[in-house]
Design a protein around this motif. Structure first.
Motif, PDB file in Angstrom:
ATOM      1  N   TYR A 189       0.827  -1.196   0.000  1.00  0.00           N
ATOM      2  CA  TYR A 189       0.000   0.000   0.000  1.00  0.00           C
ATOM      3  C   TYR A 189       0.865   1.250   0.000  1.00  0.00           C
ATOM      4  CZ  TYR A 189      -4.062  -2.868   1.011  1.00  0.00           C
ATOM      5  OH  TYR A 189      -5.063  -3.793   0.927  1.00  0.00           O
ATOM      6  N   CYS A 215     -10.583   9.002  -3.373  1.00  0.00           N
ATOM      7  CA  CYS A 215     -10.788   7.880  -2.441  1.00  0.00           C
ATOM      8  C   CYS A 215     -12.142   7.997  -1.754  1.00  0.00           C
ATOM      9  CB  CYS A 215      -9.681   7.836  -1.400  1.00  0.00           C
ATOM     10  SG  CYS A 215      -8.065   7.380  -2.056  1.00  0.00           S
ATOM     11  N   VAL A 231     -11.175   4.973  -6.333  1.00  0.00           N
ATOM     12  CA  VAL A 231      -9.895   4.266  -6.328  1.00  0.00           C
ATOM     13  C   VAL A 231     -10.154   2.876  -5.739  1.00  0.00           C
ATOM     14  CG1 VAL A 231      -7.508   4.273  -5.523  1.00  0.00           C
ATOM     15  CG2 VAL A 231      -8.654   6.446  -6.000  1.00  0.00           C
ATOM     16  N   PRO A 232     -10.188   1.848  -6.590  1.00  0.00           N
ATOM     17  CA  PRO A 232     -10.475   0.490  -6.101  1.00  0.00           C
ATOM     18  C   PRO A 232      -9.451   0.031  -5.068  1.00  0.00           C
ATOM     19  CG  PRO A 232     -10.530   0.579  -8.504  1.00  0.00           C
ATOM     20  CD  PRO A 232      -9.982   1.890  -8.035  1.00  0.00           C
ATOM     21  N   GLY A 233      -9.956  -0.504  -3.973  1.00  0.00           N
ATOM     22  CA  GLY A 233      -9.086  -1.046  -2.934  1.00  0.00           C
ATOM     23  C   GLY A 233      -8.601  -0.041  -1.912  1.00  0.00           C
ATOM     24  N   ALA A 234      -8.905   1.232  -2.101  1.00  0.00           N
ATOM     25  CA  ALA A 234      -8.480   2.259  -1.146  1.00  0.00           C
ATOM     26  C   ALA A 234      -9.322   2.149   0.116  1.00  0.00           C
ATOM     27  CB  ALA A 234      -8.606   3.645  -1.751  1.00  0.00           C
ATOM     28  N   ILE A 251      -3.718   3.135  -0.201  1.00  0.00           N
ATOM     29  CA  ILE A 251      -4.085   2.814  -1.577  1.00  0.00           C
ATOM     30  C   ILE A 251      -3.200   1.684  -2.063  1.00  0.00           C
ATOM     31  CG2 ILE A 251      -4.180   3.790  -3.907  1.00  0.00           C
ATOM     32  CD1 ILE A 251      -4.328   6.572  -2.320  1.00  0.00           C
ATOM     33  N   PRO A 252      -3.754   0.667  -2.716  1.00  0.00           N
ATOM     34  CA  PRO A 252      -2.908  -0.410  -3.238  1.00  0.00           C
ATOM     35  C   PRO A 252      -1.829   0.158  -4.176  1.00  0.00           C
ATOM     36  CG  PRO A 252      -5.219  -1.009  -3.409  1.00  0.00           C
ATOM     37  CD  PRO A 252      -5.170   0.434  -3.012  1.00  0.00           C
ATOM     38  N   ASP A 289      -0.558  -0.942  -6.798  1.00  0.00           N
ATOM     39  CA  ASP A 289      -0.826  -1.127  -8.229  1.00  0.00           C
ATOM     40  C   ASP A 289      -2.105  -0.436  -8.704  1.00  0.00           C
ATOM     41  OD1 ASP A 289      -2.571  -2.778  -6.889  1.00  0.00           O
ATOM     42  OD2 ASP A 289      -2.198  -4.536  -8.131  1.00  0.00           O
ATOM     43  N   ALA A 290      -2.709   0.412  -7.851  1.00  0.00           N
ATOM     44  CA  ALA A 290      -3.929   1.128  -8.245  1.00  0.00           C
ATOM     45  C   ALA A 290      -3.618   2.090  -9.381  1.00  0.00           C
ATOM     46  CB  ALA A 290      -4.507   1.887  -7.051  1.00  0.00           C
ATOM     47  N   LYS A 291      -4.529   2.160 -10.322  1.00  0.00           N
ATOM     48  CA  LYS A 291      -4.393   3.050 -11.473  1.00  0.00           C
ATOM     49  C   LYS A 291      -5.081   4.381 -11.182  1.00  0.00           C
ATOM     50  CE  LYS A 291      -2.598  -0.184 -14.095  1.00  0.00           C
ATOM     51  NZ  LYS A 291      -1.231  -0.418 -13.812  1.00  0.00           N
TER      52      LYS A 291
END
Length: 61
Positions: free
Chosen positions: A4, A25, A30-33, A42-43, A45-47
């Motif tokens: 993260y 976020c 933001v997916p996975g945040a 935040i991950p 590898d998040a784009k």
């Protein structure tokens, strides 16, 4: 934290302000945040989300 990054690190990576990352976020863009206490994690590898929305339109008179 392994895997993260913080909102500030994501901002540098994506070329935006840390406040803009926080807003993304909060809007679940933001997916996975997720939020830990007062910081967003935040991950790695998040784009960067596309089509960043502006909450206030500026009027040119």
């Amino acid at each position: 934290m392994n895997g993260y990054i913080t909102a500030q690190e994501a901002a540098q990576k994506w070329g935006v302000t840390s406040r803009q990352v926080q807003i993304l976020c909060k809007e679940n863009r933001v997916p996975g945040a997720s939020r830990m206490s007062r910081i967003w994690i935040i991950p790695e590898d998040a784009k960067k989300p596309t089509g960043i929305k502006h909450s206030k339109e500026r009027k040119m008179d």
